[in-house]
Design an enzyme around this catalytic site. Sequence first.
Site, mmCIF file in Angstrom:
data_model
loop_
_atom_site.group_PDB
_atom_site.id
_atom_site.type_symbol
_atom_site.label_atom_id
_atom_site.label_comp_id
_atom_site.label_asym_id
_atom_site.label_seq_id
_atom_site.Cartn_x
_atom_site.Cartn_y
_atom_site.Cartn_z
ATOM 1 N N ARG A 85 7.183 -15.254 13.401
ATOM 2 C CA ARG A 85 6.149 -14.578 12.625
ATOM 3 C C ARG A 85 4.782 -15.210 12.847
ATOM 4 O O ARG A 85 3.792 -14.760 12.295
ATOM 5 C CB ARG A 85 6.563 -14.767 11.189
ATOM 6 C CG ARG A 85 6.267 -13.738 10.165
ATOM 7 C CD ARG A 85 7.027 -12.482 10.275
ATOM 8 N NE ARG A 85 6.905 -11.729 9.068
ATOM 9 C CZ ARG A 85 7.882 -11.023 8.537
ATOM 10 N NH1 ARG A 85 9.048 -10.965 9.113
ATOM 11 N NH2 ARG A 85 7.677 -10.330 7.459
ATOM 12 N N ARG B 257 10.824 3.928 0.951
ATOM 13 C CA ARG B 257 12.066 3.232 1.320
ATOM 14 C C ARG B 257 12.900 2.937 0.065
ATOM 15 O O ARG B 257 12.381 2.544 -0.959
ATOM 16 C CB ARG B 257 11.757 1.913 2.029
ATOM 17 C CG ARG B 257 13.019 1.098 2.304
ATOM 18 C CD ARG B 257 12.815 0.009 3.319
ATOM 19 N NE ARG B 257 11.822 -0.977 2.927
ATOM 20 C CZ ARG B 257 11.460 -2.004 3.692
ATOM 21 N NH1 ARG B 257 11.973 -2.142 4.888
ATOM 22 N NH2 ARG B 257 10.552 -2.849 3.280
ATOM 23 N N ARG C 50 0.844 -7.635 3.048
ATOM 24 C CA ARG C 50 1.745 -7.929 4.174
ATOM 25 C C ARG C 50 1.105 -7.495 5.488
ATOM 26 O O ARG C 50 1.245 -8.162 6.515
ATOM 27 C CB ARG C 50 3.089 -7.210 3.973
ATOM 28 C CG ARG C 50 3.971 -7.887 2.913
ATOM 29 C CD ARG C 50 4.965 -6.943 2.285
ATOM 30 N NE ARG C 50 5.968 -6.422 3.174
ATOM 31 C CZ ARG C 50 6.730 -5.348 2.901
ATOM 32 N NH1 ARG C 50 6.582 -4.703 1.758
ATOM 33 N NH2 ARG C 50 7.613 -4.928 3.764
ATOM 34 N N ARG D 193 12.566 -2.183 -2.852
ATOM 35 C CA ARG D 193 12.349 -3.613 -2.666
ATOM 36 C C ARG D 193 11.133 -4.019 -3.497
ATOM 37 O O ARG D 193 10.178 -3.251 -3.581
ATOM 38 C CB ARG D 193 12.095 -3.886 -1.172
ATOM 39 C CG ARG D 193 13.194 -4.694 -0.535
ATOM 40 C CD ARG D 193 13.074 -4.753 0.939
ATOM 41 N NE ARG D 193 11.898 -5.489 1.403
ATOM 42 C CZ ARG D 193 11.658 -5.775 2.679
ATOM 43 N NH1 ARG D 193 12.508 -5.394 3.599
ATOM 44 N NH2 ARG D 193 10.573 -6.433 3.039
ATOM 45 N N LYS E 237 11.809 -2.264 12.407
ATOM 46 C CA LYS E 237 12.534 -3.367 13.060
ATOM 47 C C LYS E 237 13.990 -3.412 12.597
ATOM 48 O O LYS E 237 14.906 -3.505 13.407
ATOM 49 C CB LYS E 237 11.853 -4.722 12.751
ATOM 50 C CG LYS E 237 10.390 -4.788 13.175
ATOM 51 C CD LYS E 237 9.760 -6.135 12.895
ATOM 52 C CE LYS E 237 9.645 -6.504 11.429
ATOM 53 N NZ LYS E 237 8.737 -5.651 10.639
HETATM 54 P P1 AP5 Z 1 12.623 -0.606 8.303
HETATM 55 O O1 AP5 Z 1 13.503 -0.469 9.485
HETATM 56 O O2 AP5 Z 1 13.226 -1.118 7.026
HETATM 57 O O3 AP5 Z 1 11.292 -1.431 8.709
HETATM 58 P P2 AP5 Z 1 11.055 -2.969 8.989
HETATM 59 O O4 AP5 Z 1 10.121 -3.104 10.143
HETATM 60 O O5 AP5 Z 1 12.371 -3.708 9.084
HETATM 61 O O6 AP5 Z 1 10.275 -3.336 7.653
HETATM 62 P P3 AP5 Z 1 10.316 -4.574 6.678
HETATM 63 O O7 AP5 Z 1 9.532 -4.186 5.481
HETATM 64 O O8 AP5 Z 1 11.728 -5.045 6.430
HETATM 65 O O9 AP5 Z 1 9.541 -5.644 7.480
HETATM 66 P P4 AP5 Z 1 8.813 -6.867 6.940
HETATM 67 O O10 AP5 Z 1 8.482 -7.554 8.190
HETATM 68 O O11 AP5 Z 1 7.696 -6.621 6.022
HETATM 69 O O12 AP5 Z 1 9.899 -7.547 5.964
HETATM 70 P P5 AP5 Z 1 10.912 -8.758 6.142
HETATM 71 O O13 AP5 Z 1 12.124 -8.382 5.406
HETATM 72 O O14 AP5 Z 1 11.008 -9.200 7.554
HETATM 73 O O15 AP5 Z 1 11.947 0.826 8.007
HETATM 74 C C1 AP5 Z 1 11.074 1.010 6.908
HETATM 75 C C2 AP5 Z 1 11.311 2.407 6.304
HETATM 76 O O16 AP5 Z 1 10.939 3.416 7.258
HETATM 77 C C3 AP5 Z 1 12.786 2.717 5.938
HETATM 78 O O17 AP5 Z 1 12.819 3.534 4.803
HETATM 79 C C4 AP5 Z 1 13.323 3.477 7.170
HETATM 80 O O18 AP5 Z 1 14.361 4.358 6.833
HETATM 81 C C5 AP5 Z 1 12.075 4.217 7.639
HETATM 82 N N1 AP5 Z 1 11.988 4.379 9.100
HETATM 83 C C6 AP5 Z 1 12.371 3.476 10.062
HETATM 84 N N2 AP5 Z 1 12.100 3.963 11.287
HETATM 85 C C7 AP5 Z 1 11.521 5.186 11.103
HETATM 86 C C8 AP5 Z 1 11.007 6.173 12.000
HETATM 87 N N3 AP5 Z 1 11.044 5.997 13.344
HETATM 88 N N4 AP5 Z 1 10.465 7.291 11.469
HETATM 89 C C9 AP5 Z 1 10.422 7.478 10.114
HETATM 90 N N5 AP5 Z 1 10.904 6.595 9.213
HETATM 91 C C10 AP5 Z 1 11.443 5.449 9.708
HETATM 92 O O19 AP5 Z 1 10.122 -9.904 5.367
HETATM 93 C C11 AP5 Z 1 9.925 -9.881 3.979
HETATM 94 C C12 AP5 Z 1 9.226 -11.172 3.553
HETATM 95 O O20 AP5 Z 1 10.046 -12.314 3.855
HETATM 96 C C13 AP5 Z 1 7.889 -11.465 4.251
HETATM 97 O O21 AP5 Z 1 6.806 -10.816 3.614
HETATM 98 C C14 AP5 Z 1 7.819 -12.996 4.119
HETATM 99 O O22 AP5 Z 1 7.432 -13.386 2.806
HETATM 100 C C15 AP5 Z 1 9.262 -13.425 4.307
HETATM 101 N N6 AP5 Z 1 9.613 -13.692 5.727
HETATM 102 C C16 AP5 Z 1 10.505 -13.008 6.492
HETATM 103 N N7 AP5 Z 1 10.567 -13.538 7.722
HETATM 104 C C17 AP5 Z 1 9.718 -14.595 7.737
HETATM 105 C C18 AP5 Z 1 9.336 -15.532 8.721
HETATM 106 N N8 AP5 Z 1 9.840 -15.501 9.993
HETATM 107 N N9 AP5 Z 1 8.400 -16.465 8.400
HETATM 108 C C19 AP5 Z 1 7.896 -16.538 7.149
HETATM 109 N N10 AP5 Z 1 8.201 -15.674 6.165
HETATM 110 C C20 AP5 Z 1 9.109 -14.704 6.451
#
Ligand code: AP5
Length: 215
Positions: free
Chosen positions: A88, A127, A171, A160, A16
């Site tokens: 979410r 990552r 997660r 991270r 994402k």
């Molecule tokens: P990346 O693009 O970083 O993936 P992502 O989907 O953004 O993953 P996240 O881990 O950031 O998502 P998340 O939803 O768990 O975390 P968030 O920060 O939102 O890619 C991942 C890796 O793969 C990278 O190394 C990249 O280079 C590689 N990659 C990408 N595309 C690729 C491809 N096509 N092929 C190969 N490799 C690839 O949330 C964190 C925490 O915050 C949550 O657990 C929760 O506690 C809280 N939180 C956040 N939002 C909310 C909400 N709305 N409500 C409540 N709690 C929330």
Amino acid sequence: MERIGLILLGPPGSGKGTQAKELEKRFGFVHISTGDLLRKAVREGTPVGKIAEKYMKEGVLVPDDVILNLVNEALSRVTRFVLDGFPRNISQARKLEDIMQKIGGRIKRAILLDVSDDEIVKRLLARRICPSCGRVYNLITSPPKDDNKCDVCGVQLVKRSDDNEETIRNRLAVYRKETAPLIKYYEERGILSRVDASRSPEEVFSSIVKVAELK
Ligand code: AP5
């Protein structure tokens, strides 16, 4: 001017953030990542950061009221935006509809990035992030040029704190229970598109451009 938004939906590590940054760079969509906003608040030790930290460490959702304050504030300043990590759960999605109505905006598409759990675990364990500029690397698919250092800042890359196998599994479980029901929610509203996100970032991006009808 009408406010237009895209939602990137998908499990942790589905890409994402990677795709949202590209949409920002190539099409001027402002990237709104609730995860990034929360991590910034934790780093700065703000009241929001103090509440969010323990939830994030466990890989569970931060309470809705905290998130909605952040999103409300971020959406008040943008016209074209891409949401990464929000909504979410169903309650956040309903609140987003209220906000859109209030600010005169519309969600054009909710795009589901589809990837298997095994691929997700592999991606997230590899990552690495630059603590200075926030650039995201992957030791397998997009490694830095110099051993574990940011190509731009030269700073040592970090993991991270929620990218360990136990928290990743947690997660994923939270995603299935709380977030996956949004697939049906947006399907029923006729704005869901599915994209196979197991392909290269470039191929995934092309599909997003196509389903979101961007020019
Ligand atoms: P990346 O693009 O970083 O993936 P992502 O989907 O953004 O993953 P996240 O881990 O950031 O998502 P998340 O939803 O768990 O975390 P968030 O920060 O939102 O890619 C991942 C890796 O793969 C990278 O190394 C990249 O280079 C590689 N990659 C990408 N595309 C690729 C491809 N096509 N092929 C190969 N490799 C690839 O949330 C964190 C925490 O915050 C949550 O657990 C929760 O506690 C809280 N939180 C956040 N939002 C909310 C909400 N709305 N409500 C409540 N709690 C929330």
